[in-house]
Write a protein that holds these residues in place. Structure first.
Motif, short mmCIF file in Angstrom:
data_model
loop_
_atom_site.label_atom_id
_atom_site.label_comp_id
_atom_site.label_asym_id
_atom_site.label_seq_id
_atom_site.Cartn_x
_atom_site.Cartn_y
_atom_site.Cartn_z
N TYR A 166 0.82 -1.21 0.00
CA TYR A 166 0.00 0.00 0.00
C TYR A 166 0.86 1.26 0.00
O TYR A 166 0.47 2.28 -0.58
CB TYR A 166 -0.95 0.00 1.20
N ALA B 58 -9.82 2.62 -4.74
CA ALA B 58 -9.87 1.24 -4.24
C ALA B 58 -9.05 1.05 -2.99
O ALA B 58 -9.26 0.11 -2.22
CB ALA B 58 -9.40 0.26 -5.30
N LEU B 59 -8.09 1.97 -2.72
CA LEU B 59 -7.27 1.85 -1.52
C LEU B 59 -8.05 2.27 -0.30
O LEU B 59 -7.69 1.97 0.81
CB LEU B 59 -6.00 2.70 -1.66
N TRP C 291 -12.27 -5.42 -0.25
CA TRP C 291 -11.55 -4.26 -0.77
C TRP C 291 -10.14 -4.62 -1.20
O TRP C 291 -9.60 -4.02 -2.15
CB TRP C 291 -11.52 -3.14 0.27
N THR D 50 -8.12 -3.88 -9.68
CA THR D 50 -7.90 -2.56 -10.27
C THR D 50 -6.48 -2.44 -10.82
O THR D 50 -6.28 -2.00 -11.97
CB THR D 50 -8.15 -1.46 -9.23
N TYR D 51 -5.51 -2.84 -10.03
CA TYR D 51 -4.13 -2.72 -10.48
C TYR D 51 -3.77 -3.78 -11.51
O TYR D 51 -2.92 -3.54 -12.37
CB TYR D 51 -3.18 -2.77 -9.28
N SER E 253 -7.63 4.69 -9.61
CA SER E 253 -7.43 3.46 -8.85
C SER E 253 -7.28 3.73 -7.36
O SER E 253 -7.47 2.82 -6.55
CB SER E 253 -6.19 2.71 -9.36
N THR F 23 -8.93 -3.88 -4.94
CA THR F 23 -7.66 -3.21 -5.20
C THR F 23 -6.79 -4.03 -6.15
O THR F 23 -6.20 -3.50 -7.09
CB THR F 23 -6.91 -2.98 -3.87
N TRP F 24 -6.72 -5.34 -5.90
CA TRP F 24 -5.91 -6.21 -6.75
C TRP F 24 -6.43 -6.20 -8.19
O TRP F 24 -5.65 -6.11 -9.14
CB TRP F 24 -5.93 -7.62 -6.19
#
Length: 301
Positions: free
Chosen positions: A31, A300-301, A265, A272-273, A297, A269-270
């Motif tokens: 993160y 998403a964090l 979440w 999205t990236y 993105s 996040t995964w």
């Protein structure tokens, strides 16, 4: 039903696992790297000539999203902010059922969040009107002017929240006893409000020194390359974090995935990236499109 166990229990085995430490360290490193890539994407967009007005729209939309989520999930019909009860004896949340903590209402604390939400929404509407109006000149003075009124009340919810939580246990008439609440038990709420406040202050600094910041930044190609390298390093750590967490959960609770909000979440996040890297490597996405995808993105964090 015994809501607050009286006996003192040892630390639960789940918190004694080495895999938990591995999972937590991987989360911190991944993160941190992804946060750096977000900052680089923001700098790229500045260098690429994205206007301060566009940043104001994005910032206002972010604030509306954060406070809208708070209003929808943590504020009840009596305009009280709800938080999970904490048992100091066991150092755990008070659970009514699996995945169902006892929620303690903090009276009248929902109003500061509702006011901040309304003012942020007004800023967004006025800025969009200034951008898309047939006579934009008539809206220019109104588009950024109302930004300070929404910014000023945003520390207000923080102050009220801190005073209420630090004021001591909260009495619940339905249980005829008082319950402690902790800020640390609401990490998503804390992170969201902090992000909204930081984004608002960052936009004001950007609006104030936009030309100077753009002048001293590295070239767009260098920034674009740094974004990709930062994500390329952080994404494997994020993947390992999820795998380690799933393995730890299976050893502790007998299931790899329980669709907990934190797990959900992490998966979002995964994905999205993964989408960012896929578009970069297979479709050759670079420049503004890539930076905008990376900038978005961050939600998403």
């Amino acid at each position: 039903m015994q809501v607050l166990p009286g006996e003192i229990r040892p630390l639960v085995p789940a918190l004694q696992s080495t895999w938990l430490q591995i999972h937590g360290d991987s989360a911190m490193l991944s993160y941190a790297g992804l946060t750096v890539s977000f900052a680089l994407a923001l700098l790229y967009l500045i260098k690429d000539g994205v206007t301060a007005g566009s940043f104001l729209s994005w910032c206002s939309a972010l604030v509306v999203g954060v406070y809208g989520t708070v209003a929808a999930t943590s504020i009840n019909g009596s305009m009280a902010l709800t938080m999970a009860a904490f048992d100091p004896a066991t150092r755990e949340k008070v659970m009514l059922a699996p995945h169902k903590p006892l929620m303690v209402p903090l009276d009248m604390l929902g109003w500061p969040f509702a006011v901040a939400l309304a003012l942020a929404a007004a800023t967004l509407v006025l800025n969009l009107a200034a951008k898309y109006s047939a006579q934009p000149g008539s809206w220019t003075s109104w588009s950024a002017g109302p930004f300070w009124p929404p910014l000023a009340p945003r520390p207000w919810p923080w102050c009220c929240w801190l005073v209420k939580v630090n004021g001591g246990p909260q009495y619940l008439a339905s249980y005829s006893q008082s319950f402690t609440v902790r800020l640390v038990d609401s990490p998503f709420l804390l992170a969201g409000v902090a992000t909204a406040l930081f984004a608002s202050i960052a936009w004001k600094v950007l609006d104030w020194r936009y030309d100077s910041i753009a002048t001293y930044l590295p070239s767009r190609d260098n920034l674009d390359d740094l974004i990709y390298k930062t994500v390329a390093i952080s994404f494997p750590l994020l993947t390992f974090m999820i795998i380690a967490g799933a393995y730890w959960a299976n050893r502790t609770w007998g299931t790899y995935w329980s669709w907990d909000p934190k797990e959900d979440w992490a998966l979002i996040t995964w994905l999205t990236y993964a989408g960012y890297l896929h578009m970069r490597l297979t479709r050759g996405w670079r420049g503004r499109r890539s930076a905008i995808l990376r900038y978005q993105s961050a939600s998403a964090l």
